[in-house]
Design a protein around this motif. Structure first.
Motif: not given
Length: 812
Positions: A479-485, A657-667
């Motif tokens: 679940e580490n998004f930075i690795l996935l990016f 919270p802000l964090h999930p939406w930041m991640t979603l927009a990044q995806i």
């Protein structure tokens, strides 16, 4: 007479006296208050005498019966004492209201005395001593439910604190029962060898008044009841605080401080379990009137502010902690960590780190951490510096500090890792590989070290090996998004756009499983965007959309699992790379991946790993938004503009919270870039719009709109989007580079050269910028300068990773 016998030590005679007068038969109805006091003291004295007398037989039954008789005496004494105190207060208040000339004791003149206090406090002590926690808790609740009097206020605070401590430390949710229920017949709280009921074995003809009514609040779980008790205790402790500093009051002040400190420590436990750090910081702020020269309360306050996300105030409080305890090196390190995080006070972080480094032998064991903090401060300052000369000076300072930290603590994997990262940022790739291998030998499951190893391999153009490292790391950190990016970028290079799009789709599935957030304006169209070019794939469920909230309430998704150094396949795979150089591979650029330039080299925080980054605005495409000095202010403006734009688009409030939406927009932006790479502007536009629904005024979204416009051949529209992106974030290198490229195509060479030279000042390692500058200079006829730029671009491209090294977070 019986009390006199007790004082003289004639306990048996005292008991005989109570038998002769028939203590159990004395009436409680229609008697004056003084008689109630006498009866209560008699029961307390009888209990004391029974405790003192030895048991004639060693039979266990007789021993249990004696203990029960003692406890019953104390319980009766306590119940009648409460009745007496209520009656005497009623009489006093009646006399005051009637203005009776009869003299009566003032409320503050009432004192419990030894025997009444023993009757009120001894029963529950014996219950706990005998292992009967159920009855002990029940006795506490009986005392607290009785109508309060002025005399019992201090006693109630003590009892409430003790009961709260028992609820927090000795009772779980499964064994809890609320105060209005009957206690369980058998409870795991009690001694299994103890026999007996958990209810009273006596009744009194007259009972003390208790609080009752329909609107009485009744807690439903142990933490809730403990918190209620502690808040009551805190209120009473604040009301009765002794604040006078004169010597005569020193003893009372210390007692008051000790009592309050115990309450606040228990509040920390209770609220910390529920994550209610905002409420905890408010409670500890009220304790500051006790806290003059008291390190413990100041430090607790600082930690609560940190946990509540109030970093600026936490740093100020930590300054006071440093003054109170200058020899504790952990405090300035903590302050430096905060300054390098969301606050981005790098000069302040440098000062705190230097206090640890310069502390001398008193804090020698923390000197390596001090140099590590100092190196991080220099490294981040180098990222912010706008002049190349200053960047190089700060990078050298950072390198020296990391080398010093590594020499002082050669077994610290963080020191080796950050030394490797700084070498990588300085493009010293072989040296960085050596140190990252050391870091992995010390800590084989460190996700940042694994990520850095993959990026270093990609910088040497070993893309397949880099992707294998990322895949193996994701097997342990799925679940580490930075690795996935990073995986998306590497897959675009190695396996083609279809695999990259599948990874984007997989990230959306992970996002949906991790965050249960909804948005009323969700169109439900997100799943089809990625399925249009992927045949025979199952459609993704509807993806929910956006919101803003507290930017620092973020969990670290990179630490969700751990590795076994001896058995993990990841460790075995990495070990093979620690002792052998990876073989070069044959690499062919897929047509889908050629249109994108250097993905934001000035970013330094991880999207998933660092909660502090979200304070600075929207993250860039393959790394987090720069926290460059000008970008900090720009990204805050960006947030405000996005909120205004979102409110104009929809009246539905955003939640979560802000964090999930930041991640979603990044995806979505990653998916848009892949679509741009394969020449599909419609799909890229749809993905960009999904990100725009979350952050309409993000410079990254505006930049992506410019990319789509370029793909459609509309240069004027692309020019407008890039200019708007730079108006939000003036140091966004990719927007500067693409804007200059369009100006070059339009023949505006001077302005294009000016923008590219500014971009080089911002980031001197962006090879696309150097290449563009060479093209502009060549078009102007300056062939010598153009040649130098082209050579610089070639040199930098040879050591350029798939995604910038600064995507890896630099935090203490």
């Amino acid at each position: 007479m019986a009390k006199l016998n007790y004082v003289e030590g004639d306990y048996r005679e005292a008991l005989n006296t109570y038998t002769r007068v028939g203590l159990d038969d004395l009436p409680l109805m229609a008697v004056p208050p003084y008689r109630l006091r006498m009866i209560a003291e008699a029961y307390a004295t009888k209990g004391l005498c029974l405790e003192k007398l030895p048991i004639s037989s060693s039979t266990s039954n007789l021993h249990v019966d004696r203990e029960q008789d003692v406890i019953t005496c104390y319980e009766k004494a306590g119940d009648i004492a409460l009745l007496y105190l209520q009656e005497i207060e009623r009489v006093i208040l009646t006399n005051i209201q009637n203005r009776s000339p009869k003299p009566g004791p003032a409320p503050h003149d009432q004192e419990l005395g030894f025997f009444l206090e023993t009757g009120l406090q001894r029963a529950h002590v014996l219950y706990f001593k005998n292992g009967n926690l159920t009855r002990g808790v029940g006795r506490f609740r009986e005392l607290l439910r009785a109508v309060e009097t002025r005399t019992t206020q201090n006693l109630r605070m003590t009892i409430a604190r003790q009961l709260a401590e028992i609820l927090l430390r000795g009772m779980c949710e499964q064994s809890y029962w609320n105060p209005l229920e009957d206690p369980p017949c058998q409870s795991p709280l009690d001694d299994p060898l103890r026999k007996g009921a958990n209810t009273k074995t006596y009744t009194l003809s007259r009972k003390a008044r208790v609080y009752s009514g329909e609107n009485i609040f009744c807690p439903q779980e142990n933490t809730e009841e403990a918190l209620l008790l502690l808040l009551i205790s805190e209120s009473m402790a604040n009301r009765d605080a002794v604040l006078s500093r004169i010597p005569e009051h020193r003893s009372d002040r210390l007692i008051s401080l000790q009592s309050a400190s115990v309450v606040y420590d228990l509040l920390t436990i209770a609220l910390g379990r529920r994550g209610q750090y905002e409420m905890l910081s408010e409670c500890l702020e009220r304790a500051m009137k006790f806290a003059f020269e008291e390190f413990h309360l100041w430090y607790q306050f600082a930690l609560s502010l940190m946990a509540a996300g109030k970093s600026a105030r936490a740093v100020k409080v930590l300054r006071e902690c440093i003054r109170l305890k200058p020899d504790d090196a952990t405090i300035p390190l903590l302050a430096a960590k905060l300054c390098m995080g969301s606050l981005h006070w790098l000069e302040e972080a440098e000062k705190f780190a230097k206090t640890v480094v310069d502390a001398g032998e008193k804090t020698s064991e923390f000197k390596a951490k001090g140099y590590l903090a100092l190196g991080l401060a220099y490294s981040l300052q180098a990222t912010d510096a706008s002049l190349r000369g200053m960047q190089e000076v700060l990078q050298r300072k950072a390198l020296l500090a990391f080398q010093r930290a590594h020499s002082l603590s050669p077994t610290d994997h963080q020191a080796a890792f950050y030394l490797a990262l700084q070498l990588a940022i300085s493009r010293q790739i072989p040296e960085a590989l050596g140190y990252v291998r050391q870091a992995l030998q010390l800590q084989g499951d460190d996700v940042n070290s694994l990520h850095l190893l993959a990026l270093l391999l990609s910088a040497q153009k070993h893309y397949h090996d880099a992707l294998n490292i990322i895949d193996m790391a994701l097997s342990e950190y799925p679940e580490n998004f930075i690795l996935l990016f990073s995986k998306v970028k590497l897959e675009s290079l190695c396996r083609g756009p279809d695999e990259a799009l599948l990874t984007c789709k997989h990230m959306l599935q992970i996002w949906k499983s991790c965050y249960n957030l909804t948005n009323p304006s969700d169109s439900g169209r997100g799943s089809s965007l990625l399925d249009r070019t992927i045949a025979d794939r199952r459609q993704l469920n509807t993806i929910t959309l956006p919101d803003f909230s507290d930017p620092e309430t973020v969990s670290d998704s990179s630490s969700s699992s751990s590795l076994s150094r001896t058995e993990s396949p990841l460790h075995l795979f990495v070990s093979s790379h620690l002792h052998s150089h990876p073989k070069p591979d044959t690499f062919v650029w897929p047509p889908a991946a050629q249109s994108f330039s250097d993905p934001g080299p000035r970013q330094e925080h991880s999207l998933c790993n660092s909660p502090d980054v979200y304070f600075h605005g929207f993250p860039s495409l393959f790394s987090v938004s720069s926290v460059h000095a000008t970008s900090v202010a720009a990204s805050r403006v960006e947030q405000a503009l996005s909120e205004v734009a979102s409110s104009l688009q929809s009246s539905a409030p955003k939640q979560g919270p802000l964090h999930p939406w930041m991640t979603l927009a990044q995806i979505w932006l990653h998916a848009a870039e892949v679509y741009i790479g394969i020449g599909k502007p419609a799909e890229a536009t749809a993905c960009t719009q999904e990100a725009a629904n979350l952050f309409p005024m993000s410079h990254n979204v505006l930049y992506m709109r410019g990319q789509v416009a370029e793909l459609r051949g509309n240069l004027e529209e692309a020019l407008r989007w890039y200019e708007e992106a730079l108006s939000i974030s003036p140091t966004h290198v990719k927007s500067m580079q693409r804007l200059a490229l369009i100006l070059h195509q339009l023949g505006r060479y001077s302005l294009a050269e000016k923008i590219l030279r500014d971009a080089v000042q911002v980031n001197s390692t962006a090879h696309e910028v150097w290449n563009g500058l060479g093209e502009v200079l060549q078009a102007q006829g300056n062939d010598a300068a153009a040649t130098e730029c082209f050579l610089t671009a070639l040199e930098l491209e040879a050591s350029s990773p798939a995604v910038p090294f600064t995507i890896i977070p630099r935090v203490l």
